[in-house]
Structures are given as structure tokens and as C-alpha cells.
Scaffold this active site. Structure first.
Site, PDB file in Angstrom:
ATOM      1  CB  ILE A  85      -8.342   0.456  -1.965  1.00 35.12           C
ATOM      2  CG1 ILE A  85      -8.401   1.578  -0.927  1.00 35.12           C
ATOM      3  CG2 ILE A  85      -6.891   0.077  -2.236  1.00 35.12           C
ATOM      4  CD1 ILE A  85      -7.819   1.175   0.439  1.00 35.12           C
ATOM      5  CB  SER A  86      -9.451   5.484  -4.557  1.00 30.94           C
ATOM      6  OG  SER A  86     -10.740   5.102  -4.913  1.00 30.94           O
ATOM      7  CD  GLN A  87      -3.130   8.233  -7.220  1.00 29.78           C
ATOM      8  OE1 GLN A  87      -3.948   8.273  -8.147  1.00 29.78           O
ATOM      9  NE2 GLN A  87      -1.971   8.820  -7.279  1.00 29.78           N
TER      10      GLN A  87
END
Ligand code: SAH
Length: 239
Positions: A85-87
């Protein structure tokens, strides 16, 4: 390869997520989300629509149980199927760069957890998100359903082929990296549409490029250095 548009839930062991789970996650994330929004404001973000969308989507709901206590950290985290999951600050910046309007039809390649799709679903009118792992498709559908986000359709398909059946798109966002922007995606972009994608070789730092389609030509700008998991050809089942 046919896109699978089945919106039904289930097929997973355990009970499906309920709106009560979503509410509990919003409460649990409240402080961390407020801290993230403050940090984004301090770093110059002024896009109120994006900030409000972040406020309404609890990141913890999109994480495997083992990582939920890290939901408030502004870092990428592992999710199911060996993906990430992205930042959250990058999700915010990418959403801002897309200049989304409620009338827009959007294509996302790389649903992953469904977190970015949820944010897009609050900012645009119609979102199609494509994921190659069946397991991630099922999880994302459950999470979006529990948040009552009805603008997003999750497709189990190979995003390297785009999603011709709903083209053209006002915006396309690719959240996995490839060496070049696939031409098929540019061809599915509406005139004056924007496409955002991390461009670079596997394992290297990539550049986040913003492509604007202007008739038969394109205008490309480099926005930032980023690191995303790679685009992989074909679809995959459960892990
Ligand atoms: N946007 C996601 C993060 C994406 S991680 C989030 O908010 O959580 C990148 C995702 O792209 C992974 O789930 C990976 O399985 C998917 N992916 C990689 N290649 C793909 C392809 N060809 N078609 C569809 N999805 C792909």
C-alpha cells in the site's frame, strides 16, 4: 482476457466487513489521519477536496491485521500477495496532481489494497480499478463496500491491456512501475486527459511522470522520484 465485473462479495473465508468495521476504523485512525493532514498542510498542500477525502478513508481498513497498528505511519506497508500500500502522503500528492473533478471517469491500474481507489472514488464520478490478483480484488471490493463507496468498480484483469470497455478516461493512474508508459493506456485517454505513472526499470528508483494527451501528441512532465512494485503481465489467482 475478459475483465471480471462481478461486484458480489464473499468467496473469502471469515465474515465480510460491515459498515460498523469501517466506523471503528475511522475512530481508530482519527488522530493519525489528523496528523497526516497537518503534515500535508504544512508542506504546502492546499487541495481541500483531497484532504477531506483522506479524512474519510481509514487506512487501517486497507491493511492486513498484522500491520493495522502502523496505519498512521507515513510509509508504504506490506499487503497481501506480496504487494504494498503506498505512502499516504504520496497517495495525496498523486490525487492532487490528477486535478480530479466530480464529472471525471478514472481508470486505476493496480488496485492493491483499494486505498487509492477509495480516495479516487470520493473525488471523481466513476472509477474503474484493475488488479491482477483475485485475492486483492475480493478484499478491495469488501473494503469499498463497507465504506459505502459506490463509484468504484474493481476488475480482475491485466491492466497492461488497459480497460477498453469503459474508455476513454479523463484520468488514468498507474500505481505499479514499468519501463515505459504503455501506448494502449495513452490510446484510452480522452483528449486533454491526464495520465500519472511511475516510469522506470524493476528494482530502480522510478520517476513519476504526468502525461497530458493533446490530440495525437502528448506532453510529459516528471514530478518526483518514487519507488513502486513492478507491473507484471497477466492475471493471477489466489495466493
Ligand atoms: N494503489 C494501491 C497500491 C498498488 S501496489 C493501493 O492503494 O494499495 C501495485 C498493484 O499493482 C499490486 O497489487 C499489483 O498486483 C498490481 N499490478 C501489477 N501489475 C498489474 C497488471 N498488469 N494489471 C493489474 N494490476 C497489476
Amino acid at each position: 482476457m475478459g475483465a471480471d465485473e462481478d461486484r458480489t462479495e464473499g468467496g473469502r473465508t471469515g465474515r465480510a466487513l460491515a459498515p460498523a468495521d469501517a466506523q471503528a476504523a475511522i475512530e481508530a485512525d482519527r488522530e493519525a489521519t489528523a496528523a497526516l493532514i497537518l503534515k500535508l498542510r504544512q508542506s504546502g498542500m492546499r487541495d481541500q477536496r483531497v484532504l477531506s477525502a483522506l479524512e474519510r478513508v481509514p487506512r487501517r481498513l486497507f491493511l492486513p491485521a498484522a500491520y493495522q497498528r502502523h496505519a498512521g505511519e507515513d510509509t508504504a506497508l506490506p499487503i497481501e500477495c506480496g504487494q504494498t500500500i503506498s505512502q499516504p502522503s504520496l497517495v495525496a500528492r498523486m490525487s492532487e496532481a490528477l486535478e480530479l473533478a466530480p464529472t471525471h471517469k478514472v481508470l486505476e491500474i493496480g488496485t492493491g489494497s483499494g486505498y487509492q481507489a477509495a480516495i479516487l472514488g470520493l473525488l471523481a464520478g466513476e472509477v474503474h480499478t484493475v488488479e491482477r490478483y483475485r485475492t486483492l480484488v475480493d478484499l478491495a471490493r469488501e473494503r469499498l463496500h463497507s465504506l459505502k463507496i459506490t463509484t468504484v468498480t474493481v476488475h480482475h484483469a491485466d491492466g497492461l491491456e488497459g480497460l477498453g470497455e469503459h474508455a476513454p478516461y479523463d484520468r488514468i493512474i498507474v500505481t505499479a512501475a514499468g519501463p515505459e508508459v504503455p501506448q494502449v493506456l495513452v490510446s484510452q485517454l480522452a483528449d486533454n486527459g491526464l495520465l500519472l505513472m511511475p516510469r522506470g526499470e524493476k528494482g530502480s528508483i522510478q520517476e513519476l511522470v504526468l502525461v497530458r494527451r493533446l490530440g495525437g501528441t502528448t506532453d510529459t512532465r516528471i514530478l518526483a522520484k518514487v519507488r513502486f512494485v513492478p507491473l507484471v503481465e497477466g492475471v493471477a489467482a489466489r495466493l
